[in-house]
Design a protein around this motif. Structure first.
Motif, short mmCIF file in Angstrom:
data_model
loop_
_atom_site.label_atom_id
_atom_site.label_comp_id
_atom_site.label_asym_id
_atom_site.label_seq_id
_atom_site.Cartn_x
_atom_site.Cartn_y
_atom_site.Cartn_z
N PHE A 12 0.82 -1.21 0.00
CA PHE A 12 0.00 0.00 0.00
C PHE A 12 0.86 1.26 0.00
O PHE A 12 0.61 2.21 -0.77
N GLU A 13 1.87 1.30 0.85
CA GLU A 13 2.71 2.49 0.90
C GLU A 13 3.43 2.72 -0.42
O GLU A 13 3.43 3.82 -0.98
N PHE A 14 4.05 1.66 -0.96
CA PHE A 14 4.83 1.81 -2.19
C PHE A 14 3.93 2.10 -3.39
O PHE A 14 4.31 2.83 -4.30
N ALA A 15 2.73 1.53 -3.39
CA ALA A 15 1.79 1.81 -4.47
C ALA A 15 1.41 3.29 -4.46
O ALA A 15 1.29 3.92 -5.53
N HIS A 16 1.23 3.86 -3.28
CA HIS A 16 0.91 5.29 -3.19
C HIS A 16 2.09 6.15 -3.62
O HIS A 16 1.91 7.20 -4.25
N PHE A 17 3.32 5.71 -3.31
CA PHE A 17 4.50 6.44 -3.80
C PHE A 17 4.50 6.45 -5.32
O PHE A 17 4.67 7.50 -5.96
N ALA A 18 4.31 5.27 -5.91
CA ALA A 18 4.38 5.15 -7.37
C ALA A 18 3.26 5.94 -8.05
O ALA A 18 3.46 6.56 -9.10
N ALA A 19 2.06 5.93 -7.45
CA ALA A 19 0.93 6.63 -8.06
C ALA A 19 1.16 8.13 -8.13
O ALA A 19 0.71 8.79 -9.07
N ARG A 20 1.86 8.69 -7.14
CA ARG A 20 2.08 10.13 -7.11
C ARG A 20 3.39 10.54 -7.77
O ARG A 20 3.51 11.65 -8.30
N LEU A 21 4.38 9.66 -7.76
CA LEU A 21 5.69 10.01 -8.30
C LEU A 21 5.91 9.50 -9.72
O LEU A 21 6.87 9.89 -10.38
N GLY A 22 5.03 8.61 -10.19
CA GLY A 22 5.15 8.10 -11.54
C GLY A 22 4.49 9.04 -12.54
O GLY A 22 3.82 10.01 -12.19
N GLY A 23 4.65 8.74 -13.82
CA GLY A 23 4.06 9.55 -14.88
C GLY A 23 2.62 9.16 -15.14
O GLY A 23 2.07 8.25 -14.51
N PRO A 24 1.98 9.82 -16.08
CA PRO A 24 0.57 9.55 -16.37
C PRO A 24 0.31 8.14 -16.88
O PRO A 24 -0.82 7.64 -16.79
N ALA A 25 1.35 7.47 -17.41
CA ALA A 25 1.15 6.12 -17.93
C ALA A 25 1.37 5.04 -16.88
O ALA A 25 1.23 3.85 -17.17
N THR A 26 1.71 5.43 -15.67
CA THR A 26 1.98 4.45 -14.61
C THR A 26 0.73 3.63 -14.30
O THR A 26 -0.34 4.19 -14.04
N ALA A 27 0.86 2.32 -14.34
CA ALA A 27 -0.25 1.40 -14.04
C ALA A 27 0.15 0.55 -12.84
O ALA A 27 1.20 -0.09 -12.85
N ILE A 28 -0.69 0.54 -11.81
CA ILE A 28 -0.34 -0.12 -10.54
C ILE A 28 -1.44 -1.09 -10.16
O ILE A 28 -2.62 -0.73 -10.11
N THR A 29 -1.04 -2.32 -9.87
CA THR A 29 -1.99 -3.35 -9.44
C THR A 29 -1.49 -3.99 -8.16
O THR A 29 -0.31 -4.35 -8.05
N VAL A 30 -2.37 -4.13 -7.17
CA VAL A 30 -2.06 -4.83 -5.92
C VAL A 30 -2.87 -6.11 -5.90
O VAL A 30 -4.10 -6.09 -6.07
N LEU A 31 -2.18 -7.24 -5.71
CA LEU A 31 -2.84 -8.55 -5.69
C LEU A 31 -2.82 -9.11 -4.27
O LEU A 31 -1.75 -9.29 -3.68
N GLU A 32 -4.00 -9.40 -3.73
CA GLU A 32 -4.12 -9.93 -2.37
C GLU A 32 -4.90 -11.23 -2.39
O GLU A 32 -5.97 -11.32 -3.00
N ALA A 33 -4.36 -12.25 -1.72
CA ALA A 33 -5.01 -13.56 -1.72
C ALA A 33 -6.26 -13.59 -0.85
O ALA A 33 -7.22 -14.31 -1.14
N ALA A 34 -6.28 -12.83 0.23
CA ALA A 34 -7.44 -12.82 1.13
C ALA A 34 -8.60 -12.04 0.52
O ALA A 34 -8.46 -11.40 -0.53
#
Length: 457
Positions: free
Chosen positions: A178-200
């Motif tokens: 969650f923390e790193f995904a939020h870093f990438a979402a704000r610090l990446g460019g407009p083409a940045t695509a982020i997916t978090v996969l959770e088994a639960a």
């Protein structure tokens, strides 16, 4: 054979804290750490290092929320510049750790340590004995049960990237992802695509379900896709790309797959069995004074079967050092550690802070409680910054003692710390309200008055 009063294994935050505490009592202390970069995960690739990315993340997020509310042109992030700024701190950590140990009169061995029996260590090729030992070897990324797990980027590798890839898949829906995904979402460019996969069935399992739902909504609005109830069958590298194969036969293509599924205690290779020290998958078994099943050996920090947080490691180190000092000179005093008021904080945006128990925990335990809560807060403090998903939940017992608190805010850290201190000092909710009336106003901290008001007669 070289003899010491205490030998500490590990030079992270817990190990250094214990070593310095013990040395300050006039004891002979040695520290053994086989890493070529001593200093620990917190300073090098955790709490301290990640804050460099968080600070810019917060600026970017706040600027976007304030677009057309006074910010005419949001700033542009530069991942490489953040990285260079971070390294000005982290590059000096190992040498600072060595020098601080030396200045305190602590012997430092940059070599592996292994128990040969219940009273002896082998450090490098030399036998060493001590009256007491403290294990503080930390944790490592846990092993993942699917083919191709060797292709995953670890959290410390992620925080050392020169450039941020565009397509990112995070494995696991916990703190790191969650923390790193939020870093990438704000610090990446407009083409940045982020997916978090959770088994639960939902991410962030130990946290309050309602708060997590709101955090997931805030995350989705920043382009973070969170998928739950999914199982990874394998990860395959095809040229510069990676293909994540799900058990459902679906595939996801990424430029990088990041391990965010938690950490396991780093205790392999210590030969704990020879020292009579019991452990499990969660870590080394300890009592409330951090003593293991070998009375001469203590364990602190992420290698112990407790809570994996840096400040918890420090608290455990102080507890263990006090217990050892007390036994050696019989003049001091030591208190057992108490995890009841341990605060947790996710450095997402908004932040999510938590202390105490969740509503689900209290229901499961059959404990009566009373609640003050609200979501999508319209307090002026949040309207000013354009934050839509701020929320809170406070839980008290029938004597108005705080049982749990959950805060979603751009300053959850400050609010949750005030509540943490109330829990620590057994201050009931109505007394906290009265003590808080003169807090700086208007601020996120002064908003705590609105949250506590239902508990005041």
């Amino acid at each position: 054979m070289k003899n010491y009063d205490v030998v500490v294994i590990g030079a992270g935050t817990g190990g250094q804290t214990a070593a310095h505490d013990l040395a300050s009592k006039g004891l002979s202390v040695a520290v053994a750490d086989q890493s070529d970069r001593p200093g620990g995960i917190c300073a090098l690739a955790g709490c301290q290092a990640k804050k460099y990315f968080y600070e810019v993340t917060e600026i970017m997020a706040r600027s976007r929320h304030l677009a057309k509310k006074g910010v005419a042109e949001p700033p542009r992030a530069d991942w490489g510049a953040v990285q260079a700024h971070k390294r000005q701190f982290t590059d000096g950590v190992p040498e600072r750790a060595r020098q601080q140990l030396k200045a305190a009169g602590i012997t430092f061995f940059q070599e592996p340590a292994v128990f040969t029996d219940d009273a002896t260590l082998r450090i490098g090729d030399r036998p060493v004995q001590a009256r007491y030992y403290v294990i503080a070897t930390g944790a490592r990324p846990m092993d993942l049960p699917f083919a191709g797990n060797q292709y995953l980027t670890t959290s410390d590798m992620f925080l050392d990237l020169a450039q941020l890839p565009e397509r990112l898949v995070f494995v696991g829906g916990g703190f790191i992802s969650f923390e790193f995904a939020h870093f990438a979402a704000r610090l990446g460019g407009p083409a940045t695509a982020i997916t978090v996969l959770e088994a639960a069935e939902r991410p962030l399992g130990p946290f309050d379900a309602e708060m997590v739902e709101l955090l997931c909504k805030a995350s989705a609005e920043e382009g973070i896709t969170i998928r739950t109830g999914v199982r990874i069958a394998s990860v395959e590298q095809v040229g510069p790309e990676f293909t994540v194969h799900l058990a459902s036969k679906e595939t996801i293509t990424a430029d990088m797959v990041i391990h965010g599924a938690g950490r396991a205690p780093r205790i392999e290779g210590l030969n704990l069995e020879a020292a009579g020290i019991k452990s499990s998958r969660r870590g080394i078994e300890v009592d409330a004074f951090m003593r293991t099943t070998n009375p001469r050996v203590f364990a602190v920090g992420d290698c112990a079967a407790t809570i994996q947080l840096a400040r918890v490691a420090d608290a455990e180190a102080h507890t263990a050092a006090a217990a050892i000092s007390n036994e050696l000179d019989a003049a001091g005093s030591s208190l057992p550690i108490d995890y009841t008021a341990t605060p947790f904080l996710l450095f997402t945006y908004p932040q999510y802070g938590m202390v105490g128990r969740t509503e689900a925990d209290l229901k499961a335990a059959g404990i009566q409680y009373y609640k003050s809560h609200d979501r999508n807060l319209g307090f002026p403090t949040y309207r000013r910054v354009g934050m839509k998903h701020a929320a809170y939940k406070l839980l008290v017992d029938n004597t108005n003692r705080l049982l749990g608190a959950h805060i979603l805010s751009d300053n959850a850290a400050g609010i949750i710390n005030a509540i943490h201190l109330a829990v620590e000092n057994d201050i009931p909710a109505d007394a906290l309200y009265r003590q808080h009336i003169m807090s700086p106003y208007p601020s996120r901290e002064s908003d705590l008055l609105y949250m506590l008001a239902p508990f005041v007669e």
